[in-house]
Design a protein around this motif. Structure first.
Motif, PDB file in Angstrom:
ATOM      1  N   THR B 151       0.868  -1.174   0.000  1.00  0.00           N
ATOM      2  CA  THR B 151       0.000   0.000   0.000  1.00  0.00           C
ATOM      3  C   THR B 151       0.909   1.229   0.000  1.00  0.00           C
ATOM      4  OG1 THR B 151      -0.033   0.156   2.399  1.00  0.00           O
ATOM      5  CG2 THR B 151      -1.739  -1.217   1.381  1.00  0.00           C
ATOM      6  N   PRO B 152       0.401   2.382  -0.462  1.00  0.00           N
ATOM      7  CA  PRO B 152       1.242   3.589  -0.468  1.00  0.00           C
ATOM      8  C   PRO B 152       1.838   3.887   0.905  1.00  0.00           C
ATOM      9  CG  PRO B 152      -0.770   3.986  -1.668  1.00  0.00           C
ATOM     10  CD  PRO B 152      -0.905   2.619  -1.064  1.00  0.00           C
ATOM     11  N   GLU B 153       1.072   3.616   1.988  1.00  0.00           N
ATOM     12  CA  GLU B 153       1.573   3.899   3.335  1.00  0.00           C
ATOM     13  C   GLU B 153       2.758   2.995   3.674  1.00  0.00           C
ATOM     14  OE1 GLU B 153      -1.909   3.065   2.983  1.00  0.00           O
ATOM     15  OE2 GLU B 153      -2.200   5.184   2.527  1.00  0.00           O
ATOM     16  N   GLU B 154       2.595   1.698   3.340  1.00  0.00           N
ATOM     17  CA  GLU B 154       3.679   0.750   3.622  1.00  0.00           C
ATOM     18  C   GLU B 154       4.934   1.153   2.863  1.00  0.00           C
ATOM     19  OE1 GLU B 154       1.852  -3.692   4.364  1.00  0.00           O
ATOM     20  OE2 GLU B 154       1.706  -2.840   2.369  1.00  0.00           O
ATOM     21  N   GLU B 155       4.744   1.509   1.598  1.00  0.00           N
ATOM     22  CA  GLU B 155       5.891   1.860   0.777  1.00  0.00           C
ATOM     23  C   GLU B 155       6.596   3.091   1.340  1.00  0.00           C
ATOM     24  OE1 GLU B 155       5.279   1.884  -3.483  1.00  0.00           O
ATOM     25  OE2 GLU B 155       7.092   3.092  -3.733  1.00  0.00           O
ATOM     26  N   ALA B 156       5.773   4.066   1.742  1.00  0.00           N
ATOM     27  CA  ALA B 156       6.358   5.287   2.305  1.00  0.00           C
ATOM     28  C   ALA B 156       7.159   4.976   3.566  1.00  0.00           C
ATOM     29  CB  ALA B 156       5.249   6.290   2.607  1.00  0.00           C
ATOM     30  N   ARG B 157       6.635   4.029   4.363  1.00  0.00           N
ATOM     31  CA  ARG B 157       7.331   3.700   5.608  1.00  0.00           C
ATOM     32  C   ARG B 157       8.681   3.038   5.324  1.00  0.00           C
ATOM     33  NH1 ARG B 157       3.970   0.064   7.895  1.00  0.00           N
ATOM     34  NH2 ARG B 157       5.460  -1.585   7.433  1.00  0.00           N
ATOM     35  N   ILE B 158       8.680   2.127   4.352  1.00  0.00           N
ATOM     36  CA  ILE B 158       9.944   1.439   4.023  1.00  0.00           C
ATOM     37  C   ILE B 158      10.953   2.422   3.442  1.00  0.00           C
ATOM     38  CG2 ILE B 158      10.994  -0.374   2.624  1.00  0.00           C
ATOM     39  CD1 ILE B 158       8.211  -1.755   2.714  1.00  0.00           C
ATOM     40  N   ARG B 159      10.447   3.336   2.606  1.00  0.00           N
ATOM     41  CA  ARG B 159      11.333   4.361   2.043  1.00  0.00           C
ATOM     42  C   ARG B 159      11.933   5.215   3.159  1.00  0.00           C
ATOM     43  NH1 ARG B 159      11.134   6.241  -3.480  1.00  0.00           N
ATOM     44  NH2 ARG B 159       9.876   4.817  -4.704  1.00  0.00           N
ATOM     45  N   ALA B 160      11.096   5.567   4.136  1.00  0.00           N
ATOM     46  CA  ALA B 160      11.575   6.428   5.219  1.00  0.00           C
ATOM     47  C   ALA B 160      12.640   5.732   6.056  1.00  0.00           C
ATOM     48  CB  ALA B 160      10.394   6.851   6.093  1.00  0.00           C
ATOM     49  N   GLU B 161      12.510   4.411   6.179  1.00  0.00           N
ATOM     50  CA  GLU B 161      13.486   3.663   6.969  1.00  0.00           C
ATOM     51  C   GLU B 161      14.900   3.815   6.418  1.00  0.00           C
ATOM     52  OE1 GLU B 161      12.633  -0.505   7.430  1.00  0.00           O
ATOM     53  OE2 GLU B 161      10.828  -0.087   8.586  1.00  0.00           O
ATOM     54  N   ASN B 162      15.013   3.849   5.106  1.00  0.00           N
ATOM     55  CA  ASN B 162      16.327   3.968   4.494  1.00  0.00           C
ATOM     56  C   ASN B 162      16.373   5.127   3.515  1.00  0.00           C
ATOM     57  OD1 ASN B 162      18.011   1.781   5.549  1.00  0.00           O
ATOM     58  ND2 ASN B 162      16.368   0.503   4.734  1.00  0.00           N
ATOM     59  N   GLU B 163      15.981   6.236   4.051  1.00  0.00           N
ATOM     60  CA  GLU B 163      15.857   7.446   3.244  1.00  0.00           C
ATOM     61  C   GLU B 163      17.139   7.769   2.480  1.00  0.00           C
ATOM     62  OE1 GLU B 163      14.311  10.551   5.741  1.00  0.00           O
ATOM     63  OE2 GLU B 163      15.207  12.028   4.393  1.00  0.00           O
ATOM     64  N   TRP B 164      18.280   7.519   3.121  1.00  0.00           N
ATOM     65  CA  TRP B 164      19.555   7.889   2.530  1.00  0.00           C
ATOM     66  C   TRP B 164      19.804   7.211   1.186  1.00  0.00           C
ATOM     67  CZ3 TRP B 164      23.078   4.022   1.558  1.00  0.00           C
ATOM     68  CH2 TRP B 164      22.810   2.799   2.166  1.00  0.00           C
ATOM     69  N   ALA B 165      19.181   6.055   0.981  1.00  0.00           N
ATOM     70  CA  ALA B 165      19.458   5.304  -0.247  1.00  0.00           C
ATOM     71  C   ALA B 165      18.707   5.864  -1.447  1.00  0.00           C
ATOM     72  CB  ALA B 165      19.098   3.839  -0.056  1.00  0.00           C
ATOM     73  N   PHE B 166      17.753   6.721  -1.187  1.00  0.00           N
ATOM     74  CA  PHE B 166      16.867   7.122  -2.282  1.00  0.00           C
ATOM     75  C   PHE B 166      17.178   8.483  -2.900  1.00  0.00           C
ATOM     76  CE2 PHE B 166      14.549   3.864  -0.014  1.00  0.00           C
ATOM     77  CZ  PHE B 166      14.078   3.074  -1.051  1.00  0.00           C
ATOM     78  N   ASP B 167      18.298   9.097  -2.523  1.00  0.00           N
ATOM     79  CA  ASP B 167      18.636  10.366  -3.197  1.00  0.00           C
ATOM     80  C   ASP B 167      19.617  10.136  -4.327  1.00  0.00           C
ATOM     81  OD1 ASP B 167      17.825  10.882  -0.512  1.00  0.00           O
ATOM     82  OD2 ASP B 167      19.963  11.031   0.019  1.00  0.00           O
TER      83      ASP B 167
END
Lengths: 197, 172
Positions: B151-167
């Protein structure tokens, strides 16, 4: 996969504790392709057949699931929701044993259908975990961690990648509040995922 | 290419391999023995060598010629003294991957996994990794056709966990 613990037996004659080596079951990798040729002729009515091949017991109790996956077509069966769950029995013990794998002809036919499954778009998720991990291990850690949001299957898969690779590692990462917790979080997830297996 | 029609050079022992779709390939013994799966048929069973057809259920005949070509060339590279220049090996490898779609690459990985040959498998998995290097999540997902079941919420949570990897991604 069962593993009995080492047993300290008090009954040895000279009074010294007798150490019995751990005994492994369901722990093998084996080539069992030789009978595929004949399966067409006998494909009907779910006859139970036995497949016998020589195998080496891998003395690595902590890595049970991985060992089973390393037997190629067993791994693929698991990747498809375990539709080809096999009855397995290891006969004998010691360095080299004979393993017996029984499965119905219908299950063998499932393996033939592997090619069909791959025609779907999501073919990469059809690959066994160890291959996916091998692909990921060629990537930078940043890319590896990103695969956690691909789908639920991929969520914890990256924690099995055994190398860290920071190529264009810059100061920004160090300052990121998330990165500080990266290691401990990884370890937590790894242990959580391992316990699910 | 190896096919059942090649009848010349009868000196070298040939082994017949059967692809998933039933097509036969006649292969020189040393080349066939590069594949651990094929080798395991014959270990301790030398009588089987004669007239044995080895079924390879996870390898389609589409990929068989290319795979056999890889084995032939790389075993030749290994034998040669002095070793071939790195450029030559690289040129062969690049030509091997040229015009291969992602789907074909994945099918060949499946085949290499089944055939149990480390060299080919390592080469192909590295090639697959190169194709998803430094790409966005959306790109990788579309690239391999992975279905997003978060779900969008789950995805957002996983992204937030490893925010550094997504820039800082490549744009594409």
């Amino acid at each position: 996969m069962t593993r009995t613990s080492p047993v300290m037996s008090p009954t040895t004659s000279d009074g010294t504790p007798h150490f019995e080596p751990p005994h492994f079951e369901h722990n093998f990798s084996t080539p069992v392709y030789q009978h595929f040729e004949s399966r067409r002729a006998e494909n009907s009515d779910r006859v139970q057949r036995e497949y016998v091949g020589s195998s080496n017991v891998q003395g690595n109790g902590s890595h049970g699931e991985g060992d089973v996956t390393s037997s190629k077509w067993v791994g693929e069966g698991q990747a498809r929701g375990g539709d080809a769950a096999l009855g397995m029995k290891v006969v004998g013990s010691g360095g080299t044993v004979v393993s017996k794998i029984t499965c119905s002809c219908e299950q063998i036919m499932d393996f033939e259908g592997v090619g069909e499954c791959n025609k779907g778009r999501d073919f990469i998720s059809g690959l066994p975990n160890d291959i996916l991990v091998q692909i990921l291990s060629c990537l930078e850690t940043k890319d590896v961690v990103k695969t956690s949001v691909l789908s639920s299957r991929w969520k914890n898969l990256w924690t099995f990648v055994y190398n860290l690779h920071f190529d264009d590692y810059d100061d920004k990462h160090c300052r990121s509040r998330n990165f500080e917790n990266f290691q401990s979080l990884s370890m937590q997830r790894y242990s959580r995922f391992s316990s699910q297996l | 290419m190896a096919s059942s029609s090649s009848s010349s050079s009868t000196q070298v022992k040939k082994i017949t391999l059967k692809a998933a779709d039933g097509k036969h390939f006649e292969v020189e013994e040393p080349v066939a023995m590069e594949m651990e799966t094929v080798k395991s048929f014959f270990v301790g069973n030398e009588d089987a060598m004669k007239d044995m057809v080895v079924p390879l259920l996870n390898v389609s005949s589409e990929h068989m010629p290319a795979i056999l070509d890889f084995y032939r060339n790389h075993s030749e590279f290994r034998k040669r003294t002095p070793p071939p220049p790195a450029e030559e090996v690289k040129a062969f490898n690049e030509a091997f991957l040229e015009n291969k779609s992602d789907e074909q690459l994945m099918e060949m990985i499946m085949a290499a996994n089944f055939l149990n040959t480390k060299e080919l498998l390592n080469f192909l998995t590295e090639a697959a990794a190169n194709r998803i290097k430094n790409k966005s999540v959306e790109y990788v997902r579309a690239f391999f056709g992975i279905e997003n079941d978060f779900t969008p919420e789950e995805e957002a949570r996983i992204r937030a966990e490893n925010e550094w990897a997504f820039d800082g991604l490549d744009e594409d």
